[in-house]
Design a protein around this motif. Structure first.
Motif, PDB file in Angstrom:
ATOM      1  N   VAL A  55       0.861  -1.194   0.000  1.00 37.94           N
ATOM      2  CA  VAL A  55       0.000   0.000   0.000  1.00 37.94           C
ATOM      3  C   VAL A  55       0.892   1.236   0.000  1.00 37.94           C
ATOM      4  N   VAL A  56       0.705   2.087  -0.995  1.00 37.29           N
ATOM      5  CA  VAL A  56       1.536   3.281  -1.132  1.00 37.29           C
ATOM      6  C   VAL A  56       0.623   4.492  -1.271  1.00 37.29           C
ATOM      7  N   ASP A  57       0.850   5.495  -0.446  1.00 37.82           N
ATOM      8  CA  ASP A  57       0.111   6.746  -0.587  1.00 37.82           C
ATOM      9  C   ASP A  57       0.978   7.780  -1.292  1.00 37.82           C
ATOM     10  N   ILE A  58       0.352   8.522  -2.196  1.00 38.96           N
ATOM     11  CA  ILE A  58       1.020   9.646  -2.849  1.00 38.96           C
ATOM     12  C   ILE A  58       0.330  10.912  -2.348  1.00 38.96           C
ATOM     13  N   HIS A  59       1.115  11.776  -1.728  1.00 36.59           N
ATOM     14  CA  HIS A  59       0.586  13.031  -1.215  1.00 36.59           C
ATOM     15  C   HIS A  59       1.276  14.190  -1.919  1.00 36.59           C
ATOM     16  N   GLY A  60       0.586  15.329  -1.971  1.00 33.60           N
ATOM     17  CA  GLY A  60       1.228  16.529  -2.474  1.00 33.60           C
ATOM     18  C   GLY A  60       0.399  17.214  -3.542  1.00 33.60           C
ATOM     19  N   PRO A  61       0.688  18.490  -3.775  1.00 31.72           N
ATOM     20  CA  PRO A  61      -0.127  19.291  -4.704  1.00 31.72           C
ATOM     21  C   PRO A  61      -0.077  18.789  -6.145  1.00 31.72           C
ATOM     22  N   GLU A  62       0.977  18.082  -6.520  1.00 29.32           N
ATOM     23  CA  GLU A  62       1.072  17.619  -7.920  1.00 29.32           C
ATOM     24  C   GLU A  62       0.780  16.127  -8.073  1.00 29.32           C
ATOM     25  N   THR A  63       0.063  15.566  -7.103  1.00 28.87           N
ATOM     26  CA  THR A  63      -0.237  14.138  -7.136  1.00 28.87           C
ATOM     27  C   THR A  63      -0.977  13.745  -8.414  1.00 28.87           C
ATOM     28  N   ARG A  64      -1.999  14.498  -8.766  1.00 33.39           N
ATOM     29  CA  ARG A  64      -2.791  14.148  -9.948  1.00 33.39           C
ATOM     30  C   ARG A  64      -1.954  14.247 -11.229  1.00 33.39           C
ATOM     31  N   ALA A  65      -1.134  15.307 -11.313  1.00 39.72           N
ATOM     32  CA  ALA A  65      -0.285  15.488 -12.505  1.00 39.72           C
ATOM     33  C   ALA A  65       0.729  14.339 -12.618  1.00 39.72           C
ATOM     34  N   PHE A  66       1.290  13.948 -11.481  1.00 41.61           N
ATOM     35  CA  PHE A  66       2.261  12.855 -11.438  1.00 41.61           C
ATOM     36  C   PHE A  66       1.625  11.558 -11.937  1.00 41.61           C
ATOM     37  N   LEU A  67       0.446  11.231 -11.413  1.00 40.93           N
ATOM     38  CA  LEU A  67      -0.193   9.965 -11.790  1.00 40.93           C
ATOM     39  C   LEU A  67      -0.725  10.013 -13.219  1.00 40.93           C
ATOM     40  N   SER A  68      -1.072  11.191 -13.682  1.00 40.99           N
ATOM     41  CA  SER A  68      -1.526  11.345 -15.063  1.00 40.99           C
ATOM     42  C   SER A  68      -0.409  10.952 -16.031  1.00 40.99           C
ATOM     43  N   ASN A  69       0.817  11.242 -15.633  1.00 45.46           N
ATOM     44  CA  ASN A  69       1.980  10.902 -16.447  1.00 45.46           C
ATOM     45  C   ASN A  69       2.421   9.451 -16.244  1.00 45.46           C
ATOM     46  N   LEU A  70       2.177   8.931 -15.045  1.00 40.79           N
ATOM     47  CA  LEU A  70       2.710   7.613 -14.658  1.00 40.79           C
ATOM     48  C   LEU A  70       1.826   6.458 -15.114  1.00 40.79           C
ATOM     49  N   LEU A  71       0.502   6.675 -15.118  1.00 39.89           N
ATOM     50  CA  LEU A  71      -0.429   5.559 -15.332  1.00 39.89           C
ATOM     51  C   LEU A  71      -0.995   5.549 -16.746  1.00 39.89           C
ATOM     52  N   ALA A  72      -1.193   4.343 -17.283  1.00 36.56           N
ATOM     53  CA  ALA A  72      -1.753   4.218 -18.630  1.00 36.56           C
ATOM     54  C   ALA A  72      -3.256   4.523 -18.642  1.00 36.56           C
ATOM     55  N   ASN A  73      -3.927   4.291 -17.511  1.00 35.18           N
ATOM     56  CA  ASN A  73      -5.309   4.735 -17.380  1.00 35.18           C
ATOM     57  C   ASN A  73      -5.274   6.199 -16.938  1.00 35.18           C
ATOM     58  N   ASP A  74      -6.381   6.916 -17.145  1.00 34.74           N
ATOM     59  CA  ASP A  74      -6.342   8.368 -16.953  1.00 34.74           C
ATOM     60  C   ASP A  74      -7.006   8.767 -15.642  1.00 34.74           C
ATOM     61  N   VAL A  75      -6.215   9.292 -14.708  1.00 35.18           N
ATOM     62  CA  VAL A  75      -6.745   9.677 -13.397  1.00 35.18           C
ATOM     63  C   VAL A  75      -7.788  10.790 -13.489  1.00 35.18           C
ATOM     64  N   ALA A  76      -7.910  11.426 -14.657  1.00 32.68           N
ATOM     65  CA  ALA A  76      -8.973  12.426 -14.822  1.00 32.68           C
ATOM     66  C   ALA A  76     -10.356  11.777 -14.653  1.00 32.68           C
ATOM     67  N   LYS A  77     -10.411  10.433 -14.832  1.00 37.86           N
ATOM     68  CA  LYS A  77     -11.680   9.716 -14.633  1.00 37.86           C
ATOM     69  C   LYS A  77     -12.080   9.672 -13.161  1.00 37.86           C
ATOM     70  N   LEU A  78     -11.106   9.868 -12.271  1.00 36.81           N
ATOM     71  CA  LEU A  78     -11.371   9.734 -10.837  1.00 36.81           C
ATOM     72  C   LEU A  78     -11.650  11.111 -10.251  1.00 36.81           C
TER      73      LEU A  78
END
Lengths: 361, 128
Positions: free
Chosen positions: A53-76
């Motif tokens: 289990v890993v938590d990602i915290h911080g103001p750029e969390t969404r931008a980071f995961l948007s770049n990292l994941l093949a699915n799009d966190v904009a859906k969440l």
């Protein structure tokens, strides 16, 4: 070898323990088949605390995961909402697969594989360096998956009354924190149920309360046959760093409609342009025998290979996932101990909610 | 606890042999072996008439976990395979020394049985 906080509970329940990625985990508590049927017909529970289990915290969390994941966190967009995604290498190969939960704009939670923990965390750290984020691994959490048609009602019975109304409304693929217990309506079996993240200090007592409700402990053996029937991929078997999601039955998890940049996107675009050479399909063996990973597939379009395979306790037939040439039709042969046995090619899943899917049986 | 009957002989690879005294014997896999393999889902047995040397792979038992070879514990010719296992492979789990027998053989060299482990020696091997 590492042990989870439920180790003593497993021994008390008569578990046969095995080494799973450096963790001493229960493979079964007597009969893998009984445990499989228990989950399909009632409720079973799995200790999957070896997962990370890993938590990602911080103001750029969404931008980071948007770049990292093949699915799009904009859906969440709703707190607690989750999806399944791959993390890709630049080559398009799958680095790992995970569930990502959106908690709030400064906090996403990832649950990743145990067997890939080290490389996965290193990957997060490396690509997170350019973003204003912090990566925190939770060693103090146990994970208990309660699965089956009766799973939710059994969990509700051991939860505080005020939590139950909240849980009753929880939608599939979303999570909620009740009294410090993180309850997600997710799973790896094709049945309804929860995956519950709970403090290692509370895990044993919680496990015992579920036992009292008649929820039976189930091992990693049953977990594997359940997920295979459910047509769910296992990382390291059905896809690896050498395979893109497009040849792994995971195109549905890749969001490429808009021009969002993410790691591996260019490689996937090139593969699409060149023509995706293979696909991951389901197999149902027609005759007697058992499908296993690594068996050779012979088709009119060329050769393939099984990536997962087992006897399906629900269907009472051998089933498999296999990577075959893209042009493969609806039949093939599988080489088992030198013999060529006929098999049907089907679209997974094989089983959902206790029943054979259409066109499978 | 595993059951290891004293009237049988065993091979290190977990087959048991029951000498029928008339030049024939019955072969199966032991209780500790079936327990380790887990729920049986498929058994592939040799055809009657097939001959095997001691130690040669001659059958396959597949549990829900994995496929395992069964080796001829003695040199032999197969005279009968247990057809009941085709529809009920779980008999190997529930009654490994009885209804879960695998095949019957004509012994090629009856003396080989004496070279197999007795129950005590086989049980000792399980404790290692």
């Amino acid at each position: 070898m590492r042990r989870t906080s439920l180790y003593d509970s497993h021994l008390a329940a008569g578990a046969r323990m095995v080494d799973f990625g450096g963790w001493e985990m229960p493979i079964n508590y007597g009969s893998q088949l009984d445990e499989h049927h228990q989950v399909r017909t009632a409720a079973g529970m799995f200790d999957v605390s070896h997962m990370t289990v890993v938590d990602i915290h911080g103001p750029e969390t969404r931008a980071f995961l948007s770049n990292l994941l093949a699915n799009d966190v904009a859906k969440l967009t709703t707190p607690g909402q989750a999806f399944y995604s791959c993390m890709l290498k630049e080559s398009g190969g799958v680095m790992d697969d995970l569930i990502a939960y959106f908690m709030n704009e400064d906090w996403f939670r990832l649950v990743v594989n145990a067997t890939t923990r080290d490389k996965g965390l290193a990957w997060l750290e490396r690509h997170g360096a350019e973003f204003s984020i912090a990566v925190t691994e939770h060693h103090e959490l146990s994970i208990i998956a309660v699965q089956g048609p009766e799973a939710r009602q059994k969990v509700h019975a051991v939860m505080p009354a005020q939590a139950v109304s909240e849980l009753a409304q929880l939608k599939p693929f979303s999570a909620v924190d009740v009294d410090g217990i993180f309850v997600a309506r997710t799973g790896y079996t094709g049945e309804d149920g929860y995956e519950i993240l709970i403090s290692v200090l509370q895990a044993e007592a919680f496990w015992d309360r579920l036992l009292e409700q008649g929820v039976k402990p189930c091992g990693l053996g049953a977990r594997d046959t359940l997920r295979l029937e459910a047509g769910m991929n296992l990382y390291g078997q059905d896809m690896t760093e050498e395979d893109t999601p497009l040849v792994s039955g995971l195109a549905w998890t890749v969001a490429m409609r808009d021009d969002r940049e993410f790691i591996g996107r260019k490689a996937l675009e090139k593969q699409k342009m060149d023509g995706v050479p293979a696909r991951l399909v389901g197999l149902v063996l027609e005759g007697r025998g058992v499908l296993r990973p690594g068996q050779k597939i012979i088709t009119e379009a060329g050769e393939g290979v099984t990536t997962s395979g087992s006897f399906s306790p629900t269907l009472q037939k051998a089933i498999a996932l296999a990577r075959v040439p893209a042009a493969t039709g609806d039949r093939c042969e599988v080489e088992i101990r030198g013999k060529h046995l006929p098999a049907r090619i089907v679209k997974p899943p094989f089983v959902r909610k206790g029943k054979a899917c259409e066109g499978i049986a | 606890m595993s059951e290891i009957p004293s009237e049988l002989r065993y091979r290190e690879s977990h087959e048991w042999v029951r000498d029928e005294g008339n030049g024939t014997a019955v072969v199966g896999i032991s209780d500790p072996a079936q327990a380790a393999l887990g729920d049986m889902v498929f058994v592939e047995l040799p055809e009657p008439g097939m001959s095997y040397s001691q130690g040669e792979a001659c059958a396959v038992v597949e549990s829900v976990k994995a496929a395992s070879d069964v080796y001829a514990p003695v040199s032999c010719e197969v005279i009968e395979a247990n057809g009941a296992l085709e529809d009920n492979p779980e008999l190997v789990n529930t009654d490994p020394y009885g209804e879960g027998w695998l095949f019957k053989v004509q012994l090629t060299d009856a003396g080989e049985i004496d070279g197999l482990l007795n129950s005590e020696a086989y049980a000792a091997q399980q404790d290692d």
